[in-house]
Motif scaffolding. Structure first.
Motif, PDB file in Angstrom:
ATOM      1  N   VAL A 279      -3.301   5.495  -8.657  1.00 53.48           N
ATOM      2  CA  VAL A 279      -2.762   4.998  -6.918  1.00 53.48           C
ATOM      3  C   VAL A 279      -2.639   4.054  -6.561  1.00 53.48           C
ATOM      4  O   VAL A 279      -3.379   4.042  -5.422  1.00 53.48           O
ATOM      5  CB  VAL A 279      -2.471   6.494  -6.163  1.00 53.48           C
ATOM      6  N   ARG A 280      -1.457   3.287  -5.952  1.00 54.68           N
ATOM      7  CA  ARG A 280      -1.900   1.925  -5.067  1.00 54.68           C
ATOM      8  C   ARG A 280      -0.719   2.370  -3.950  1.00 54.68           C
ATOM      9  O   ARG A 280      -0.152   2.384  -3.958  1.00 54.68           O
ATOM     10  CB  ARG A 280      -1.891   0.975  -6.217  1.00 54.68           C
ATOM     11  N   VAL A 281      -1.029   1.460  -2.964  1.00 55.26           N
ATOM     12  CA  VAL A 281      -0.396   1.312  -1.700  1.00 55.26           C
ATOM     13  C   VAL A 281      -0.116  -0.254  -1.476  1.00 55.26           C
ATOM     14  O   VAL A 281      -1.294  -0.685  -0.937  1.00 55.26           O
ATOM     15  CB  VAL A 281      -1.408   2.143  -0.415  1.00 55.26           C
ATOM     16  N   PHE A 282       0.976  -0.707  -1.113  1.00 55.71           N
ATOM     17  CA  PHE A 282       0.983  -2.051  -0.737  1.00 55.71           C
ATOM     18  C   PHE A 282       1.512  -2.044   0.403  1.00 55.71           C
ATOM     19  O   PHE A 282       2.132  -0.990   0.555  1.00 55.71           O
ATOM     20  CB  PHE A 282       1.742  -2.770  -2.115  1.00 55.71           C
ATOM     21  N   GLY A 283       1.633  -3.307   0.941  1.00 56.86           N
ATOM     22  CA  GLY A 283       2.037  -3.235   2.518  1.00 56.86           C
ATOM     23  C   GLY A 283       1.815  -5.012   3.436  1.00 56.86           C
ATOM     24  O   GLY A 283       1.867  -5.011   4.558  1.00 56.86           O
ATOM     25  N   GLY A 284       1.091  -5.286   2.544  1.00 55.15           N
ATOM     26  CA  GLY A 284       0.342  -6.898   2.905  1.00 55.15           C
ATOM     27  C   GLY A 284      -0.808  -7.294   3.269  1.00 55.15           C
ATOM     28  O   GLY A 284      -1.576  -6.069   3.803  1.00 55.15           O
ATOM     29  N   ALA A 285      -0.956  -8.361   4.044  1.00 56.36           N
ATOM     30  CA  ALA A 285      -2.358  -8.156   4.571  1.00 56.36           C
ATOM     31  C   ALA A 285      -2.694  -7.484   6.207  1.00 56.36           C
ATOM     32  O   ALA A 285      -3.219  -6.987   6.853  1.00 56.36           O
ATOM     33  CB  ALA A 285      -2.954  -9.157   4.949  1.00 56.36           C
ATOM     34  N   ASP A 286      -0.809  -6.696   6.777  1.00 60.43           N
ATOM     35  CA  ASP A 286      -1.289  -6.764   7.788  1.00 60.43           C
ATOM     36  C   ASP A 286      -0.182  -5.581   7.618  1.00 60.43           C
ATOM     37  O   ASP A 286       0.895  -5.709   7.319  1.00 60.43           O
ATOM     38  CB  ASP A 286      -0.958  -7.912   9.181  1.00 60.43           C
ATOM     39  N   PRO A 287      -0.392  -4.187   7.529  1.00 63.36           N
ATOM     40  CA  PRO A 287       0.387  -3.039   6.904  1.00 63.36           C
ATOM     41  C   PRO A 287       1.462  -2.469   8.208  1.00 63.36           C
ATOM     42  O   PRO A 287       2.894  -2.496   7.416  1.00 63.36           O
ATOM     43  CB  PRO A 287      -0.465  -2.035   6.111  1.00 63.36           C
ATOM     44  N   ALA A 288       0.928  -2.654   8.790  1.00 69.05           N
ATOM     45  CA  ALA A 288       1.394  -2.757  10.129  1.00 69.05           C
ATOM     46  C   ALA A 288       3.212  -3.685  10.286  1.00 69.05           C
ATOM     47  O   ALA A 288       4.098  -3.414  11.383  1.00 69.05           O
ATOM     48  CB  ALA A 288       0.790  -2.738  11.784  1.00 69.05           C
ATOM     49  N   ALA A 289       2.858  -4.959  10.126  1.00 70.21           N
ATOM     50  CA  ALA A 289       3.991  -5.926  10.260  1.00 70.21           C
ATOM     51  C   ALA A 289       4.642  -5.021   9.425  1.00 70.21           C
ATOM     52  O   ALA A 289       5.648  -4.800   8.584  1.00 70.21           O
ATOM     53  CB  ALA A 289       3.672  -7.565   9.386  1.00 70.21           C
ATOM     54  N   PRO A 290       5.786  -6.418   9.897  1.00 66.67           N
ATOM     55  CA  PRO A 290       7.303  -5.409   9.474  1.00 66.67           C
ATOM     56  C   PRO A 290       8.007  -5.775   8.039  1.00 66.67           C
ATOM     57  O   PRO A 290       7.205  -7.250   7.611  1.00 66.67           O
ATOM     58  CB  PRO A 290       8.637  -5.658  10.615  1.00 66.67           C
ATOM     59  N   ALA A 291       9.065  -5.543   7.434  1.00 64.06           N
ATOM     60  CA  ALA A 291       8.874  -5.979   5.487  1.00 64.06           C
ATOM     61  C   ALA A 291       9.284  -7.258   5.970  1.00 64.06           C
ATOM     62  O   ALA A 291       8.926  -7.969   4.865  1.00 64.06           O
ATOM     63  CB  ALA A 291       9.963  -5.127   4.995  1.00 64.06           C
ATOM     64  N   GLU A 292      10.104  -8.285   6.602  1.00 64.56           N
ATOM     65  CA  GLU A 292      10.706  -9.211   6.661  1.00 64.56           C
ATOM     66  C   GLU A 292       9.638 -10.604   6.456  1.00 64.56           C
ATOM     67  O   GLU A 292       8.234 -10.809   6.773  1.00 64.56           O
ATOM     68  CB  GLU A 292      11.337  -9.293   7.578  1.00 64.56           C
ATOM     69  N   GLY A 293       9.309 -10.554   5.223  1.00 59.46           N
ATOM     70  CA  GLY A 293       8.562 -11.624   4.613  1.00 59.46           C
ATOM     71  C   GLY A 293       7.516 -11.514   4.265  1.00 59.46           C
ATOM     72  O   GLY A 293       6.886 -12.587   4.537  1.00 59.46           O
TER      73      GLY A 293
END
Length: 346
Positions: A279-293
Motif C-alpha cells: 500500500v502506498r500514499v502519494f502526495g508530494g514532498a509537502d502532503p498539505a500542499a494543494p494539488a496544483e503543480g
C-alpha cells in the motif's frame, strides 16, 4: 507531461491500527459510508459485512448480508444518503439493499448483464446507479418513485473488452469507466441517452481503477502498466461536460499490477494498492500542499507487505481537511481488512 519514477519520501507514515477479520475468502472491495461511521466489505465468500465501532471504540461486524448472490461479490457502493447499499457479483446481478427496522433487506435485483458484474456506483444524487461487466458494457439504472425499483435507462457500448470499474464525477452528470482494453471512457448525458465524450488511451495495459478528488477537477487512474496517472478536467466547473487532460505520470509505483486507487476526499493525497502486497500514499514532498503543480512522484508513505498477498482495494475514511490524522482501509487476498492511520512527519 511530467513523467516521474516513484521516489521514496519520508513526509509521512502509515501506522497499523487494527485488523477486521471474518471473511472466509479474499476481500475484493471495501467502502466507507458517507459519514465514515460504517465500513462495508465484500468478497469471495459471497457475503457483505457491515463494520462499526462498538461502545469501547473497537471495530466490530454488526451485520452480514448474505443469500442474495450465488457467486463472488466483487464490488459494493453506498448511496449518498447512506440508506442503501448496492452489491455487484460474478453471478451477473446487482442487488440493492436498504435498512428497514434495523435489518438490511434486499429490495431490488438488477439483471441484464450477460456475465460477471465488476463494479457498481451511485451518482451524487443517489437516483442513478451505474454497473459494468465482463460483457464489455456499462449500464445506467434509475431509481423509480418508490426507490425500491430500478429501470435501465442506458446501455453504454464502446469498450472492446471487460469493463473493470465505473465511477461518477462528484459534481457533474459524467461517468467514467476503466477497462481491460487499456482505456478510460468519459460518458456524458445527452438528452435521453449517454454518449462517449472522450477516450483516454495513454495506459499501455489494463486500467484497473480510477478515483476522483473531492471537487472532480482531478482524476487518478492505475493500471497493469505499473503507472499512476493524474488527469485534470479542462472544462469549466460550471460546464455540464468534462474534458480530461493528462497532467502527470508516476512510473514504477509498484512492482506488480496496481489494482486500486483512492483520492482522499479533502486532502491532496492518493493511496494505491497492488499485486506486490504493498500500500502506498502519494502526495508530494509537502502532503498539505494543494494539488496544483504538485510533484506526485514523491511517495509520502508505504507499507511494503501490507497484506499476505494481493491488496485489492484501498479507501480513505471520509473526514474534514482539518483532521491531522487520516484513516485508510485496505483489503486483501488474505481475507483481512486492515485499518491504518496516516500522519505527516512533524
Amino acid at each position: 507531461i511530467p513523467s516521474w519514477t516513484m521516489a521514496e519520501g519520508a513526509a509521512g507514515q502509515l501506522k497499523h491500527l487494527c485488523d477486521l477479520s471474518g471473511h472466509k475468502e479474499r476481500v475484493w472491495c471495501i467502502a466507507w459510508s458517507p459519514s465514515g461511521k460504517l465500513l462495508a466489505s465484500c468478497g469471495g465468500d459471497k457475503e457483505v459485512r457491515i463494520w462499526a465501532k462498538d461502545t469501547q471504540g473497537k471495530w466490530q461486524c454488526n451485520a452480514i448480508l448474505e443469500d442474495a448472490h450465488d457467486r463472488t461479490v466483487r464490488a459494493l457502493a453506498w448511496s449518498p444518503g447512506e440508506d442503501r447499499i448496492a452489491t455487484a457479483s460474478f453471478d451477473g446481478t446487482c442487488v440493492v439493499w436498504t435498512k428497514k427496522g434495523g435489518e438490511y433487506e434486499q429490495v431490488a435485483t438488477l439483471q441484464g448483464h450477460e456475465n460477471e458484474v465488476k463494479s457498481v456506483a451511485f451518482d451524487p444524487s443517489g437516483k442513478l446507479l451505474a454497473t459494468c461487466s465482463r460483457d464489455k458494457s456499462v449500464w445506467v439504472w434509475e431509481a423509480m418513485q418508490d426507490e425500491d425499483d430500478y429501470e435501465c435507462v442506458g446501455v453504454l457500448h464502446g469498450h472492446s473488452q471487460d469493463v473493470k470499474m465505473v465511477a461518477w464525477h462528484p459534481t457533474k452528470e459524467v461517468l467514467v469507466s476503466a477497462s481491460y482494453d487499456d482505456t478510460l471512457r468519459v460518458w456524458v448525458a445527452e438528452e435521453d441517452d449517454w454518449e462517449s465524450a472522450q477516450t483516454l488511451d495513454t495506459h499501455s495495459s489494463t486500467v484497473w481503477a480510477l478515483a476522483f478528488d473531492g471537487s472532480g477537477e482531478r482524476m487518478a487512474s492505475v493500471s497493469d502498466d505499473l503507472t499512476l496517472r493524474i488527469w485534470k478536467d479542462s472544462a469549466a466547473s460550471s460546464s455540464v461536460t468534462a474534458s480530461y487532460v493528462e497532467e502527470a505520470v508516476v512510473r514504477a509505483c509498484h512492482t506488480r499490477p496496481i489494482y486500486s486507487v483512492h483520492w482522499h476526499p479533502s486532502k491532496a493525497l492518493i493511496a494505491t494498492a497492488a499485486g506486490d502486497d504493498a500500500v502506498r500514499v502519494f502526495g508530494g514532498a509537502d502532503p498539505a500542499a494543494p494539488a496544483e503543480g504538485k510533484d506526485w512522484s514523491q511517495g509520502v508513505a508505504a507499507v511494503e507487505k501490507a497484506h499476505r498477498g494481493d491488496v485489492n482495494c484501498v479507501r480513505w475514511m471520509p473526514q474534514g481537511a482539518e483532521e491531522k490524522t487520516a484513516v485508510l482501509a485496505s483489503a486483501g487476498d488474505d481475507n483481512i481488512i486492515r485499518l491504518w492511520s496516516f500522519s505527516t512527519a512533524a
